[in-house]
Motif scaffolding. Structure first.
Motif, mmCIF file in Angstrom:
data_model
loop_
_atom_site.group_PDB
_atom_site.id
_atom_site.type_symbol
_atom_site.label_atom_id
_atom_site.label_comp_id
_atom_site.label_asym_id
_atom_site.label_seq_id
_atom_site.Cartn_x
_atom_site.Cartn_y
_atom_site.Cartn_z
ATOM 1 N N ILE A 14 0.830 -1.205 0.000
ATOM 2 C CA ILE A 14 0.000 0.000 0.000
ATOM 3 C C ILE A 14 0.866 1.257 0.000
ATOM 4 C CG2 ILE A 14 -1.629 1.346 1.396
ATOM 5 C CD1 ILE A 14 -2.891 -1.352 2.206
ATOM 6 N N LEU A 17 2.355 1.685 -3.529
ATOM 7 C CA LEU A 17 1.364 2.181 -4.484
ATOM 8 C C LEU A 17 1.044 3.654 -4.237
ATOM 9 C CD1 LEU A 17 -1.182 -0.729 -4.865
ATOM 10 C CD2 LEU A 17 0.258 0.256 -6.630
ATOM 11 N N THR A 21 1.670 6.647 -6.880
ATOM 12 C CA THR A 21 0.538 7.474 -7.288
ATOM 13 C C THR A 21 0.814 8.949 -7.044
ATOM 14 O OG1 THR A 21 -0.951 5.662 -6.759
ATOM 15 C CG2 THR A 21 -1.932 7.821 -7.007
ATOM 16 N N PHE A 40 -4.135 6.363 -9.624
ATOM 17 C CA PHE A 40 -4.118 5.157 -8.806
ATOM 18 C C PHE A 40 -4.739 3.982 -9.546
ATOM 19 C CE2 PHE A 40 -5.978 2.379 -5.541
ATOM 20 C CZ PHE A 40 -4.834 2.054 -4.845
ATOM 21 N N ILE A 41 -5.897 4.191 -10.162
ATOM 22 C CA ILE A 41 -6.572 3.135 -10.918
ATOM 23 C C ILE A 41 -5.709 2.706 -12.100
ATOM 24 C CG2 ILE A 41 -8.609 2.579 -12.320
ATOM 25 C CD1 ILE A 41 -9.145 2.726 -9.301
ATOM 26 N N CYS A 44 -2.844 0.579 -10.800
ATOM 27 C CA CYS A 44 -3.329 -0.743 -10.371
ATOM 28 C C CYS A 44 -3.627 -1.634 -11.572
ATOM 29 C CB CYS A 44 -4.548 -0.603 -9.492
ATOM 30 S SG CYS A 44 -4.172 0.023 -7.842
ATOM 31 N N GLY A 48 -1.667 -4.952 -12.236
ATOM 32 C CA GLY A 48 -2.465 -6.163 -12.080
ATOM 33 C C GLY A 48 -2.562 -6.992 -13.343
#
Length: 67
Positions: A14, A17, A21, A40-41, A44, A48
């Protein structure tokens, strides 16, 4: 792994990330909350996607190995 080790690993992910970000958001010069969440999205998804692809390939290899 013990519960505390899982907690430490999750916290480190966390934190990493969040740092990515924040640096990505400030690098592009827009410092709004909407920009932060979009970055952030975006991060990810790009982090991912390889995990999902590698997981699918791994499952296919395991199924072929069993047969």
């Amino acid at each position: 792994m013990k519960k505390i080790e899982w907690l430490i690993a999750i916290l480190l992910i966390i934190i990493g990330l969040t740092c990515l970000t924040v640096s990505g958001t400030t690098m592009w010069g827009t410092e709004s909350m909407q920009s932060y969440f979009e970055t952030f999205i975006f991060l990810c998804l790009w982090m991912g996607l390889p995990v999902v692809i590698i997981g699918i390939v791994y499952m296919i290899v395991l199924k072929k190995k069993d047969k």
